[in-house]
Design an enzyme around this catalytic site. Structure first.
Site, PDB file in Angstrom:
ATOM      1  N   SER A 110      -0.382   4.701   0.959  1.00  0.00           N
ATOM      2  CA  SER A 110      -1.107   5.619   1.875  1.00  0.00           C
ATOM      3  C   SER A 110      -0.094   6.968   2.080  1.00  0.00           C
ATOM      4  O   SER A 110      -0.419   8.074   2.657  1.00  0.00           O
ATOM      5  CB  SER A 110      -1.885   5.355   3.164  1.00  0.00           C
ATOM      6  OG  SER A 110      -0.662   4.723   3.942  1.00  0.00           O
ATOM      7  N   HIS A 131      -5.061   5.981  -3.935  1.00  0.00           N
ATOM      8  CA  HIS A 131      -5.205   5.605  -2.189  1.00  0.00           C
ATOM      9  C   HIS A 131      -6.435   5.579  -2.016  1.00  0.00           C
ATOM     10  O   HIS A 131      -7.377   6.280  -1.830  1.00  0.00           O
ATOM     11  CB  HIS A 131      -4.375   6.925  -1.643  1.00  0.00           C
ATOM     12  CG  HIS A 131      -4.446   6.769  -0.011  1.00  0.00           C
ATOM     13  ND1 HIS A 131      -4.596   7.741   0.645  1.00  0.00           N
ATOM     14  CD2 HIS A 131      -4.720   5.726   0.684  1.00  0.00           C
ATOM     15  CE1 HIS A 131      -4.615   7.267   1.883  1.00  0.00           C
ATOM     16  NE2 HIS A 131      -4.708   6.241   1.926  1.00  0.00           N
TER      17      HIS A 131
END
Length: 407
Positions: A110, A131
């Protein structure tokens, strides 16, 4: 990884028709992940989101393995291990060695440097960021992060798989936090500073929720787990030495207040409840920390709370556009409306900036700079340019597209 994120990704893949191998070196984690998949698919069946045949087929598509060798024939590997650079580099060094040539190697990081992860694989052209947002089987957004060496067919594969999963994939560039989380840090920074200056967690959240955010920043932090951001900040080497920076969040973690998972974070939570309850102890801790840091507390108007959080967000978005991390203002808006609870009726942060006028945003940033200094309130050159021309971010995008089309 067979944790919450890994099993959520596996559910999304399996229900979309992909054969999935769920792999974890910890047998107990693997069993827990498989049970999480089973219970989630069963719940979807009970709620009528899947019929019996589809639910059974989805679960039958999932197999498990404890060793990475189980992935040697995979077409796509999505890594969802602990968010630490060394851990991910170790995983990709093994994947680069074990997986057959042509396998797409995706990291679910992330915030971390996709290029640094890719280098560990020794086959960086095969590596990309995917992500996902938690819970991965529910949230539709996927930031598809192109690394410096990512091959075009790898980007195309990630986009195709994301689309087949019924998710919204937005291709972005590689930097800390990519688009969404990089902007989140600017938004969150102001939330943190406002608390030290005199606002309360509940007061800030109410202002942002009245604006239309799905949740205020402090309630979101408690939901995600305050320890997640704490670990990320410990990994970074580029943070400001400002002792105020995310001090409230760090202080709460150091006091064992991790959010909903511990029943205490910025708020209190009764057993089995997700409803945040104001906590006088937290507000006293924040006031005490303000005094220790020599910050004079004051009454802060709702309009200042709103503008500081939103203008910080927009200014970071302008920097991201100028650096080419996001291709268009609309890409930023899609990410924030689908991954961060930005109100869709506002159109996203960059559309909202166009609605009120970039000149209004620039004036607000300069006003805050005069009061707070330029450390966090230096206008992005692109914002200054657009505002100076009396234009909008969309005008800038149209000119850019027109120039590209004429080449």
């Amino acid at each position: 990884g067979a944790g919450t994120m890994g099993s959520g990704i596996a559910i999304s893949l399996a229900t979309a028709g992909f054969e999935v191998a769920l792999v974890d070196s910890d047998g107990r984690a693997l069993s827990a992940g498989l049970e999480r998949i089973r219970s989630t698919i069963s719940a979807a069946l009970d709620k009528g989101r899947l019929d019996a045949a589809s639910a059974a087929a989805a679960f039958d598509r999932v197999r498990t393995g404890q060793g990475l060798e189980a992935l040697q024939d995979a077409d796509l590997v999505i890594e969802a291990v602990f968010e630490g650079l060394a851990v991910k580099q170790h995983a990709f060094a093994s994947l680069g060695r074990i997986c057959r040539p042509g396998t797409v190697l995706a990291t679910n990081t992330s915030t971390l440097d996709v290029d640094a992860i890719a280098a560990a694989s020794r086959r960086p052209a095969d590596v990309i960021g995917m992500h996902f947002f938690s819970p991965a089987n529910i949230m539709r957004l996927v930031e598809i992060v192109r690394g410096r060496s990512t091959a075009p067919d790898v980007i195309a594969t990630a986009r195709s798989v994301t689309r087949r999963m019924g998710k919204i994939g937005v291709v972005v560039g590689n930097c800390f936090g990519f688009v969404g989380n990089r902007m989140l840090y600017a938004y969150g920074r102001e939330n943190q500073l406002l608390m030290l200056e005199g606002s309360t967690p509940a007061g800030i959240d109410l202002v942002l929720e009245n604006f239309g955010m799905a949740m205020g920043p402090n309630a979101v932090g408690d939901l995600a787990g305050l320890d997640v951001g704490y670990r990320v900040r410990r990994e970074r080497r580029d943070l400001t030495c400002d002792p105020r920076y995310y001090r409230v969040a760090d202080m709460l973690v150091e006091a064992g207040r991790l959010g909903q998972k511990t029943g205490r974070g910025a708020y209190l939570y009764s057993q089995g409840s997700r409803k945040p309850v104001r906590d006088a102890e937290v507000e006293a801790l924040i006031a005490g920390e303000s005094q220790r840091l020599g910050i004079e507390r004051r009454a802060i108007a709702d309009q200042e709370i709103l503008e500081r959080c939103l203008f910080g967000l927009i200014n970071e978005g302008a920097l991201i556009l100028s650096e080419g991390i996001a291709a268009t203002p609309a890409d930023i808006d899609v990410i924030w409306c689908n991954g961060y609870g930005f109100p869709r009726f506002r159109g996203g942060p960059m559309f909202f900036a166009d609605t009120i006028g970039p000149a209004t945003v620039l004036d607000g940033i300069n006003r805050f700079a005069a009061f707070h200094g330029r450390q966090y309130w230096t206008p992005a050159p692109l914002l200054s340019e657009i505002a100076g021309n009396g234009g909008t971010f969309q005008d800038w995008r149209n000119v850019k597209a027109s120039v590209a089309g004429s080449l």
